[in-house]
Enzyme design. Structure first.
Site, PDB file in Angstrom:
ATOM      1  N   SER A 657     -67.787  56.262  69.646  1.00  0.00           N
ATOM      2  CA  SER A 657     -67.919  56.222  68.481  1.00  0.00           C
ATOM      3  C   SER A 657     -66.186  54.692  68.611  1.00  0.00           C
ATOM      4  O   SER A 657     -66.553  54.252  68.410  1.00  0.00           O
ATOM      5  CB  SER A 657     -67.001  57.818  67.668  1.00  0.00           C
ATOM      6  N   ASN A 864     -74.980  62.805  67.901  1.00  0.00           N
ATOM      7  CA  ASN A 864     -74.169  63.922  68.797  1.00  0.00           C
ATOM      8  C   ASN A 864     -73.015  63.064  68.906  1.00  0.00           C
ATOM      9  O   ASN A 864     -72.069  64.005  68.864  1.00  0.00           O
ATOM     10  CB  ASN A 864     -75.045  64.102  69.696  1.00  0.00           C
ATOM     11  N   TYR A 865     -73.533  61.847  69.379  1.00  0.00           N
ATOM     12  CA  TYR A 865     -71.487  61.253  69.305  1.00  0.00           C
ATOM     13  C   TYR A 865     -70.978  60.252  69.002  1.00  0.00           C
ATOM     14  O   TYR A 865     -69.731  59.760  68.906  1.00  0.00           O
ATOM     15  CB  TYR A 865     -72.305  60.940  71.455  1.00  0.00           C
ATOM     16  N   ILE A 866     -71.714  59.017  67.878  1.00  0.00           N
ATOM     17  CA  ILE A 866     -71.581  58.187  67.328  1.00  0.00           C
ATOM     18  C   ILE A 866     -70.759  58.145  65.801  1.00  0.00           C
ATOM     19  O   ILE A 866     -72.024  59.957  65.545  1.00  0.00           O
ATOM     20  CB  ILE A 866     -72.193  57.137  66.736  1.00  0.00           C
TER      21      ILE A 866
END
Length: 909
Positions: A657, A864-866
């Site tokens: 992110s 899922n990650y950003i």
């Protein structure tokens, strides 16, 4: 720093294994330094995952990885990365093409059958570069410098955060339970053992949602949610409410109010997930339909009769004979045959037509052909049914599922995710799973536990059955649970991804990662110091943190080799998974998550390289753990001393992110940029994050075919543009001299052979179009009670396609095209040429993007990650429709992100 471990925490060496020394003396360190100094270090570190390292001065410390030829390599990306820290509209008739098939992945192919494939040479990994930059600086250097600048920016921000004055209290929109920014939260006390002190809690703002239980109701769905007085919920417009009604079966609400939980007051006790919960349980798969009497399993040529339970299991294998990568896998066959024989024995055995017992002892004598052909014919018949019949079946299915699709959660209607119980079948698993082929048994109500409100009506179990248990745990978010028979794992029925509960979970996850930016500089400083520690456990922990932070490796957990595929992460790396090449290259080769091979050569800091030399020091050998004095539990315990709830996984979310935020912030958009060009810039940033997180995928078998079809589509547009340009001359012959001969030339990509093939394709497409129209007209006539048209009418209509083919060939030969459309003018034709040109550019951008993403899984990082709020801010800042960046499913999942920063164009991670 002092160690966080007690003697009870110390991992033990495995049987016959070797454990690293407890301490490392200065003399050992110096001796290793002298040995390493003989090899010359290069200036620009490179990861072979993005192009091989060529270093004639490098000196092998270890032999090549012993597992190098066992596992399939994930091919290299199209970028290179250094991890070494140096400084601290619809298509026209001329372009219509059949849609590309979806990617076929070979992920399920047994690894033993795959050919070993190492990453290609650097010269083979050049991506389609749509950048106009003429800078000759290597891409790996650019990316390394960019990564380093991002890390430096993170350190500066963390320092500034400490100096800020406490900010005024904000709503849940900007804070979560214990993840307040460092400048606003009370610092956790560092204990003598390194663990964090207890949380000081959060001041009570307003009473939490009403705790009053609702009365029992027979109708479990649809009640209006009452917004709190402090933050009234916004009503969904009537138009959109109607649309939602039509799309969601069983949705009987009109004027349903949207629950804006991100604006709601913070709950007093966040461990309480609900005060009232009603639902209708789970939907079981249909019962097994026995095979017809003329369809039987053959054993050594003899048809056999089986008990219905054994027959169903035989059908599982027979129905998937076309899945050769499973049914031809020896492990799959062995596991299936073992379970099949056990079921046959338990249910009375197999018998021939005369009732004599048939002993089934050899898998090779089983013949499932009749069963396969039966199910294949059944499948083909289903596909061939009229559209009306398919539509009616879907409506019936939707009606049956409607009651299970929604639950009532604290008075609000929430969508349930996986309310269907998984049907029985054969377990496949991922990669070289040792249990692939075993029988997944049918789940019965007696295995299922229902979680529901105390005052709610418990959904009835199917006739003749009862639930295993009914509980009222309001600290759990699952509605039903059972244990499957393959690995003993528990399966849960949860709310859908777009529910408020899942949204709040996502929000907390990203806020926790967002809070890490206030601690990251101190964490990095500490592990850089501990890389030199004399204590082996501290040095192993620091090295693991380096790999997790810089290479985004997963922490890794212990695996049960008998029941799970042998995949590893950082803490579970074995001796054979790492090979060292002096002066500072580490070669990783192991099976990562989902049994995908991770192969990478990475240039690391010299101290990290030296630490690996210590971890691999004799008498250690194949099978020994590298991080033998470190476990994932210990690592996460240490991380939580910096920030409550911090684990190794949070680093991946933070790095993804934070990096995405910086990349998007640095994007420069020209005033005349199209939406497609802006989306491409976003995808480039997303690609870099996917590379950072090692989100790879194997190149699908259909990728080349897809690219070829996309190339044909672009060529088709260029051909259509050429025809349209020639129409200018037909309308105004002076245009030929005015625009010049080059303007009217065919594109050099369009050779004579391709054009002839394309013209034939266009004629064939026209024939299909006419035939479909004829069939549709006849169906309508029959429905209206009229006599269908004869075949000669179709033949007459098809002459138009033949005439079109002659017209195209004449145009191509004479280079003259008659202007089409009503009242064609120069202005109209030029406008059409411009539209086609824009479409060509868009498709070329898509082609470059698709080629660049062929080995990168953008979706994993995006979902899922950003932090989704970064995408929303990009969308608003550069006027890109959110539909271009998030699919409908993601827009529903991240509705909280879209709404919570809708007025904050300058929001930052």
């Amino acid at each position: 720093m002092s160690s966080d471990y007690s003697s009870d925490d110390m991992p033990l060496a495995r049987p016959n294994g070797h454990l690293s020394a407890t301490t490392i003396s200065k003399a050992e360190d110096k001796a290793m330094d002298r040995g390493n100094s003989r090899a010359k270090s290069l200036v620009a570190p490179v990861s072979i995952r993005h192009g091989p390292i060529k270093d004639e001065h490098a000196m092998d410390i270890d032999s090549p990885p012993v597992n190098g030829n066992k596992r399939k390599s994930r091919s290299s990306f199209n970028h290179t990365v250094s991890y070494k820290d140096e400084s601290d509209s619809e298509d026209g008739p001329m372009t219509k093409r059949q849609k590309a098939d979806s990617d076929d992945s070979d992920d399920d192919v047994p690894l033993t059958k795959r050919k070993p494939k190492l990453p290609p040479k650097a010269s083979e990994t050049d991506m389609l570069d749509i950048d106009d930059s003429d800078d000759d600086e290597p891409l790996n250097v650019k990316l390394a410098q960019k990564r380093k600048s991002i890390e430096n920016a993170a350190a500066r921000e963390a320092k500034q955060a400490k100096q800020r004055k406490p900010a005024p209290k904000k709503s849940i929109k900007d804070e979560s339970d214990d993840d307040l920014p460092l400048s606003r939260a009370k610092p956790a006390k560092r204990q003598s053992n390194g663990t964090a002190g207890k949380s000081n809690g959060v001041k009570k703002d307003i009473d939490s949602d009403s705790d009053a239980p609702i009365r029992k109701k027979k109708t479990a769905l649809a009640t209006k949610a009452k917004p709190t007085k402090a933050t009234p919920a916004k009503k969904v417009p009537a138009k959109s409410a109607k649309k939602e009604q039509s799309e969601d079966p069983g949705d009987g609400e009109e004027g349903e109010e949207e629950y804006r939980w991100w604006d709601a007051p913070k709950k007093e006790d966040d461990s309480i997930k609900w005060n009232m919960l009603e639902h209708n349980g789970v939907l079981f798969p249909p019962e097994y339909e026995p095979l017809p009497k003329n369809v039987r399993l053959l054993y050594d040529g003899t048809p056999v009769n089986l008990h219905i339970e054994a027959e169903e299991v035989a059908g599982f294998f027979g129905a998937m004979l076309n899945s050769t990568h499973n049914v031809e896998n020896p492990v799959f066959q062995k596991n299936f045959f073992g379970d099949f024989c056990e079921i046959i024995t338990r249910t009375g055995g197999a018998k021939d037509k005369q009732g004599n017992k048939v002993a089934i002892k050899e898998f090779s004598k089983l013949d499932f052909k009749q069963i396969f052909e039966y199910y294949q014919a059944k499948s083909d018949a289903r596909k061939a049914r009229p559209g009306a019949e398919k539509k009616a079946e879907k409506a019936e299915k939707d009606k049956a599922e409607a009651a299970y699709m929604f639950c009532k959660w604290d008075g609000r209607k929430e969508k349930v995710g996986n309310f269907r119980v998984e049907p029985p079948g054969l377990f496949r698993g991922r990669g070289e799973h040792p249990k692939t082929g075993k029988v997944k048994k049918r789940v019965l109500p007696e295995q299922i536990t229902i979680n529901i409100g105390k005052d709610a009506e418990v959904p009835p179990a199917p006739a003749g059955h009862k639930w295993k248990a009914v509980q009222h745990d309001n600290k759990a978010t699952w509605l039903a649970m059972w244990q499957e028979n393959i690995n003993g794992a528990y399966k849960y029925v949860m709310l859908a991804a777009n529910s408020s509960v899942k949204g709040q979970s996502d929000f907390k996850k990203f806020e926790k990662a967002r809070n890490l930016k206030n601690h990251i500089a101190r964490i990095r400083k500490d592990y850089q110091t501990e890389l030199h520690s004399s204590l082996m456990q501290d040095r192993q922990r620091a090295t693991a943190m380096y790999l997790i932070d810089k290479l985004a490796l997963r922490a890794g957990n212990e695996k049960d080799a008998e029941n799970e595929a042998e995949t590893v992460g950082c803490c579970s790396l074995k001796f054979e998974h790492v090979t060292l090449k002096a002066p500072d290259t580490v070669i990783f080769d192991f099976l990562g998550k989902d049994s995908i091979r991770y192969y990478d050569e990475v240039r690391v800091e010299k101290q990290v390289f030296k630490n690996f030399q210590h971890f691999k020091k004799p008498p250690k050998g194949e099978g020994d753990d590298l991080f033998d004095r470190l476990t994932t539990t210990q690592l996460n315990k240490h991380l939580s001393s910096y920030m409550p709830g911090l684990t190794a996984k949070v680093f991946r979310t933070y790095n993804a992110s934070y990096t995405m935020g910086k990349l998007l912030k640095d994007i420069k958009v020209a005033p005349n940029m199209t939406v497609a060009e802006k989306v491409n810039l976003y995808n480039q940033a997303n690609r870099e994050v996917a590379v950072l997180c090692n989100h790879k995928r194997t190149v699908g078998a259909g990728h080349e075919a897809q690219m070829e079809k996309l190339g044909d589509r672009i060529k088709g547009l260029k051909f259509q543009q050429w025809r349209t340009k020639l129409m200018l001359i037909d309308v105004d012959p002076k245009q030929k001299k005015k625009k010049g001969a080059d303007f009217f030339k065919l594109d050099e990509d369009l050779d004579d052979a391709w054009i002839q093939e394309h013209l034939n394709f266009l004629v064939e497409e026209e024939r299909k179009k006419i035939s479909k129209k004829f069939e549709k007209d006849n169906q309508k006539r029959v429905a209206d009670g009229e006599k269908p048209m004869p075949d000669k009418e179709l033949k007459e209509r098809l002459k138009a396609a033949d005439d079109l083919g002659k017209q195209y060939k004449k145009e191509y030969k004479s280079q003259k095209v008659e202007a089409e459309g009503k009242g064609p003018t120069v202005e109209k034709i030029e406008a059409n040429i411009k539209k086609i040109d824009d479409r060509i550019k868009n498709f070329e951008l898509q082609a470059a993007d698709r080629e660049g993403n062929k080995e990168v899984a953008l979706g994993t990082s995006k979902i899922n990650y950003i932090d989704p709020r970064l995408t929303v801010v990009f969308s608003k800042k550069f006027d890109v429709p959110i539909e271009k960046l998030f699919s409908k499913t993601l827009r529903e999942k991240f509705n909280w992100a879209i709404k919570s920063v809708e007025d904050e164009e300058n929001w930052e991670f």
